[in-house]
Write a protein that holds these residues in place. Structure first.
Motif, short mmCIF file in Angstrom:
data_model
loop_
_atom_site.label_atom_id
_atom_site.label_comp_id
_atom_site.label_asym_id
_atom_site.label_seq_id
_atom_site.Cartn_x
_atom_site.Cartn_y
_atom_site.Cartn_z
N ALA A 181 0.83 -1.21 0.00
CA ALA A 181 0.00 0.00 0.00
C ALA A 181 0.86 1.25 0.00
CB ALA A 181 -0.93 0.00 1.21
N VAL A 182 1.99 1.21 0.74
CA VAL A 182 2.88 2.36 0.80
C VAL A 182 3.59 2.55 -0.54
CG1 VAL A 182 4.63 3.51 2.18
CG2 VAL A 182 3.27 1.69 3.19
N GLN A 183 4.07 1.45 -1.12
CA GLN A 183 4.75 1.54 -2.42
C GLN A 183 3.80 2.07 -3.49
OE1 GLN A 183 6.35 -2.40 -3.05
NE2 GLN A 183 8.21 -1.97 -1.88
N LEU A 184 2.54 1.65 -3.41
CA LEU A 184 1.55 2.15 -4.37
C LEU A 184 1.34 3.65 -4.18
CD1 LEU A 184 -0.49 1.32 -6.58
CD2 LEU A 184 -2.20 1.07 -4.77
N ALA A 185 1.27 4.11 -2.93
CA ALA A 185 1.09 5.53 -2.66
C ALA A 185 2.28 6.34 -3.14
CB ALA A 185 0.88 5.75 -1.16
N LEU A 186 3.48 5.76 -3.07
CA LEU A 186 4.69 6.46 -3.52
C LEU A 186 4.80 6.53 -5.04
CD1 LEU A 186 7.29 4.93 -1.03
CD2 LEU A 186 6.54 7.31 -1.07
N SER A 187 4.21 5.58 -5.72
CA SER A 187 4.43 5.46 -7.16
C SER A 187 3.24 5.89 -8.02
CB SER A 187 4.80 4.01 -7.51
OG SER A 187 3.75 3.13 -7.12
N THR A 188 2.12 6.25 -7.39
CA THR A 188 0.95 6.64 -8.16
C THR A 188 0.62 8.10 -7.91
OG1 THR A 188 -0.49 5.84 -6.38
CG2 THR A 188 -0.01 4.32 -8.18
N ARG A 189 -0.51 8.54 -8.39
CA ARG A 189 -0.96 9.92 -8.22
C ARG A 189 -2.37 9.89 -7.64
NH1 ARG A 189 3.54 9.96 -8.77
NH2 ARG A 189 4.87 10.93 -10.34
N MET A 217 12.17 -0.57 0.54
CA MET A 217 11.51 0.74 0.46
C MET A 217 12.44 1.86 0.01
SD MET A 217 8.38 0.31 1.11
CE MET A 217 7.96 2.04 1.18
N ILE A 218 13.76 1.62 -0.03
CA ILE A 218 14.70 2.71 -0.31
C ILE A 218 14.50 3.30 -1.70
CG2 ILE A 218 17.12 3.20 -0.75
CD1 ILE A 218 17.84 1.86 1.76
N HIS A 219 14.53 2.47 -2.73
CA HIS A 219 14.45 3.00 -4.09
C HIS A 219 13.09 3.63 -4.41
CE1 HIS A 219 18.46 1.87 -5.29
NE2 HIS A 219 18.28 0.67 -4.73
N PRO A 220 11.96 3.05 -3.99
CA PRO A 220 10.68 3.76 -4.18
C PRO A 220 10.64 5.10 -3.46
CG PRO A 220 10.27 1.45 -3.67
CD PRO A 220 11.73 1.67 -3.46
N THR A 221 11.31 5.16 -2.30
CA THR A 221 11.31 6.41 -1.54
C THR A 221 12.14 7.48 -2.25
OG1 THR A 221 11.12 5.14 0.51
CG2 THR A 221 11.78 7.44 0.70
N ILE A 222 13.31 7.09 -2.75
CA ILE A 222 14.14 8.05 -3.50
C ILE A 222 13.39 8.54 -4.73
CG2 ILE A 222 16.25 8.31 -4.85
CD1 ILE A 222 17.61 6.40 -2.86
N ALA A 223 12.70 7.63 -5.42
CA ALA A 223 11.94 8.02 -6.61
C ALA A 223 10.84 9.01 -6.26
CB ALA A 223 11.34 6.78 -7.27
N ALA A 224 10.34 8.97 -5.03
CA ALA A 224 9.26 9.86 -4.61
C ALA A 224 9.72 11.30 -4.44
CB ALA A 224 8.62 9.36 -3.32
N LEU A 225 11.00 11.56 -4.54
CA LEU A 225 11.49 12.94 -4.50
C LEU A 225 10.95 13.75 -5.68
CD1 LEU A 225 15.23 12.43 -3.46
CD2 LEU A 225 13.43 13.52 -2.10
N GLN A 226 10.53 13.06 -6.74
CA GLN A 226 9.99 13.77 -7.89
C GLN A 226 8.46 13.78 -7.90
OE1 GLN A 226 11.09 11.74 -11.55
NE2 GLN A 226 11.34 9.84 -10.41
N ASP A 227 7.85 13.46 -6.76
CA ASP A 227 6.39 13.45 -6.68
C ASP A 227 5.86 14.86 -6.94
OD1 ASP A 227 4.25 11.34 -5.16
OD2 ASP A 227 3.60 13.41 -5.43
N PRO A 228 4.84 15.00 -7.80
CA PRO A 228 4.31 16.34 -8.09
C PRO A 228 3.59 16.97 -6.91
CG PRO A 228 2.97 14.63 -9.14
CD PRO A 228 4.18 13.94 -8.59
N TYR A 229 3.16 16.16 -5.94
CA TYR A 229 2.54 16.70 -4.74
C TYR A 229 3.65 17.12 -3.79
CZ TYR A 229 -0.83 17.04 -0.88
OH TYR A 229 -1.62 17.49 0.15
N VAL A 230 3.85 18.44 -3.68
CA VAL A 230 5.03 18.97 -2.99
C VAL A 230 5.12 18.49 -1.55
CG1 VAL A 230 6.18 21.09 -2.25
CG2 VAL A 230 5.09 20.99 -4.49
N GLU A 231 3.99 18.39 -0.87
CA GLU A 231 4.02 17.97 0.53
C GLU A 231 4.63 16.58 0.69
OE1 GLU A 231 1.65 19.54 -0.89
OE2 GLU A 231 1.05 21.24 0.37
N ILE A 232 4.35 15.69 -0.26
CA ILE A 232 4.93 14.34 -0.20
C ILE A 232 6.43 14.40 -0.46
CG2 ILE A 232 5.02 12.11 -1.39
CD1 ILE A 232 2.01 12.23 -1.68
#
Length: 625
Positions: free
Chosen positions: A116-124, A146-161
């Motif tokens: 569920a967390v990985q999905l939240a990190l990788s979707t919109r 969780m490390i690589h999905p978390t690093i990828a989330a640095l580019q999340d368009p939702y700034v708060e995330i």
């Protein structure tokens, strides 16, 4: 031999394996490939054989003794043999050792928990922030997967995330993730690279300063701005920061100013002052607000004092006075975060000249800044100046909404309770709930202001004791009132009668006190008229009844009567105070609660069931719910 055509045929054969060989007859894709194989077959026998195989597969009727599946299989075997003998499987280029960055993290959680967390990190989409934050607080990110999905989330368009990942989640991994981030870091990148650099600098400290300096010197504009901010307060880079403060790019100069604000050397203070009095006067304001150098503060106070001394001689020249005001405002913005004896003296002088600055020039912002500053000063002189200013504000803002808002709040803090009542009670004579005229609007605003002071409303967590396990929490709307003791000291007692007359049930509840039977009767009548728990009336009225000094037995009976009222339906959540009162009911009320239970739903139903269970203690066995 080129294998492009062979690979294309291979894809079509695979397609027919999935679709079924019966569909191969007259297949238009194979018919399109056939002429190319026939042409190549004139020079290479293998292509001729493949062309013949294609012709057999797409024939309308299979050859005698062969099924369509056999013909497709024969073509596939021949094609695979050719591909295996002619294809190239070795990679191009030089073979190098794989760079590995070992991480000391377990894989302790099940994939079910992490998915569920990985999905939240990788979707919109909405709702992801809460999932990610709760997972972080629960420690789910301390897992190798969780490390690589978390690093990828640095580019999340939702700034708060992205900010949560940058400032909290990634730093929690510690320095072991620096090599991974450095491998991925691109000096020429954009906002995502600035976030990586922030994490690297946060975790690496002095060991990564060379990288940060390189980014500040030669990165993209975004990367440079972030890197420069990360060099703040480091003396060895002061000369570089001074040089960057003169960069052609506005964003770089702004970052350099903010970084220089952490220093108090003479060269830095001179540069900040130079920028403030030059073309970057707007750009450097945030940096000057941060700068705590007393020397610079005193210099700015002295200059604005000199400006204000010139006001009397130019007050009649509109052009000059407007120009001076624009400069004064600039200084006020910077000094709003400063403290010094000189600044206190300046603002005391400003308030003494209220008639000039307020009545003649309408420099409201200057008076407000002086008032705001002196509120923080605990001295008789400051209090006296504030009281004199308040007296003047009462006249200046008499017909303005600020009179019943900000000015009232100041009066509440600075004047005796009886003076506040006498000053403002006449405003409420014009109160009419549905009227929109000026006087009525002023009265309505005054009631809202009083309510803001006496009653605090907020959403917060509440221990959901009715749940199992008991450590669950419920997000609930809460109401807290000033204590009865504080109300008795800080408010005139005559307000209560005014609120009853105006039918202000919330304020009557807050101001209710023992020995005032009129208030108790008013609240009981309002509870009879408004028993529904789905509204907030009942909860507030019950709080008021307790403040009125009503007996416990009478309060409990009023609560049960409201609960039993036919209008008390569709309630999904019982508010905290009412629920706590229900929990204190004696077991003799259990049967009455059981009777009304079907009217309540969701959380309210669970709360009432919990109340019944409390009553069903070992010594009170009663009918099961």
């Amino acid at each position: 031999m080129s294998t492009a055509l062979l690979q294309e045929l291979h894809q079509e054969v695979k397609r027919l394996y999935i679709a079924g060989s019966e569909l191969a007859a007259e297949d238009f894709r194979l018919k399109r490939l056939l002429p190319q194989f026939q042409q190549l077959g004139e020079r290479a026998p293998i292509f001729k054989r493949l062309g013949e195989g294609i012709a057999l597969v797409i024939a309308s009727e299979p050859s005698e003794g062969f099924s369509s599946a056999q013909q497709l299989q024969d073509l596939s075997v021949l094609l695979s043999s050719v591909l295996h003998t002619q294809g190239v499987t070795s990679p191009d280029g030089e073979l190098l050792e794989v760079q590995v960055h070992p991480l000391r993290l377990p894989t302790q959680f099940s994939y079910r928990k992490l998915s569920a967390v990985q999905l939240a990190l990788s979707t919109r989409g909405g709702g992801r922030y809460e999932i990610i934050k709760e997972a972080y607080e629960a420690g789910l990110f301390q897992d190798l997967r969780m490390i690589h999905p978390t690093i990828a989330a640095l580019q999340d368009p939702y700034v708060e995330i992205a900010e949560l990942v940058m400032k909290q989640i990634l730093p929690a991994y510690g320095p072991q993730i620096i090599p991974i981030l450095r491998d991925q870091f691109d000096l020429t990148g954009g906002i995502v690279e600035t976030r990586k650099l922030y994490v690297i600098a946060t975790l690496g400290g002095d060991s990564v300063q060379d990288l940060v300096y390189q980014a500040a010197d030669s990165g993209s504009e975004d990367v440079r701005a972030m890197a420069i901010s990360l060099l703040a307060g480091k003396e060895r880079y002061e000369e570089d920061l001074l040089a960057w403060s003169k960069d052609k790019k506005k964003k770089i100069r702004e970052a350099a100013y903010n970084a220089l604000a952490k220093s108090d050397s003479a060269s830095v203070l001179n540069r900040l002052y130079e920028a403030f009095t030059g073309k970057d006067s707007e750009l450097v304001v945030p940096a000057l607000r941060q700068c705590q150098a007393q020397e610079l503060t005193n210099r700015l106070v002295e200059e604005v004092s000199d400006m204000l001394q010139t006001v009397p001689e130019m007050k009649d020249d509109k052009k000059k006075i407007d120009g001076l005001w624009n400069r004064v405002v600039h200084y006020i913005r910077v000094l709003s975060y400063k403290h010094s004896p000189e600044l206190e003296k300046l603002y005391l002088n400003v308030l003494e000249q209220y008639p000039l600055y307020m009545n003649q020039l309408s420099w409201n912002a200057l008076i407000e800044e002086a008032t705001s500053y002196l509120r923080q000063i605990d001295s008789a002189e400051a209090k006296g100046a504030l009281q004199r200013t308040l007296e003047r504000n009462l006249i200046y803002f008499k017909n303005n909404r600020r009179y019943v808002n900000d000015v009232f709040k100041d009066a509440y803090l600075l004047f005796p309770p009886e003076r506040v009542y006498e000053q403002y009670v006449d405003v409420l004579k014009h109160y009419a709930p549905s009227s929109t005229n000026h006087n009525s609007s002023m009265a309505q605003q005054l009631l809202r202001t009083i309510s803001e002071i006496a009653v605090q409303r907020y959403h917060g967590t509440y221990d959901a004791v009715w749940n199992s396990p008991a450590d669950q929490i419920q997000y609930m709307y809460k109401i807290e009132m000033q204590s009865s003791e504080a109300l008795a000291i800080q408010w005139d007692s005559r307000w209560l009668d005014v609120f009853i007359e105006l039918d202000q049930y919330e304020l009557v509840s807050a101001f209710a006190r023992p020995g005032h039977p009129k208030a108790m009767q008013y609240l009981l009548r309002k509870l009879t008229d408004n028993p529904e728990f789905r509204h907030r009336f009942a909860n507030i009225l019950l709080m008021g009844l307790e403040r009125s000094g009503i007996s416990k037995q009478r309060l409990q009976e009023a609560l049960l009567v409201a609960l039993e009222d036919d209008r008390n339906t569709e309630c999904r959540l019982i508010e905290p105070y009412t629920f706590e009162q229900l929990c204190q009911l004696p077991a003799s009320f259990a049967s009455r609660i059981i009777t009304v239970l079907p009217r309540f739903s969701e959380v309210a139903e669970e709360q009432l069931e919990y109340v019944i269970r409390l009553m069903q203690g070992p010594s009170n066995p009663i009918e099961e719910v």
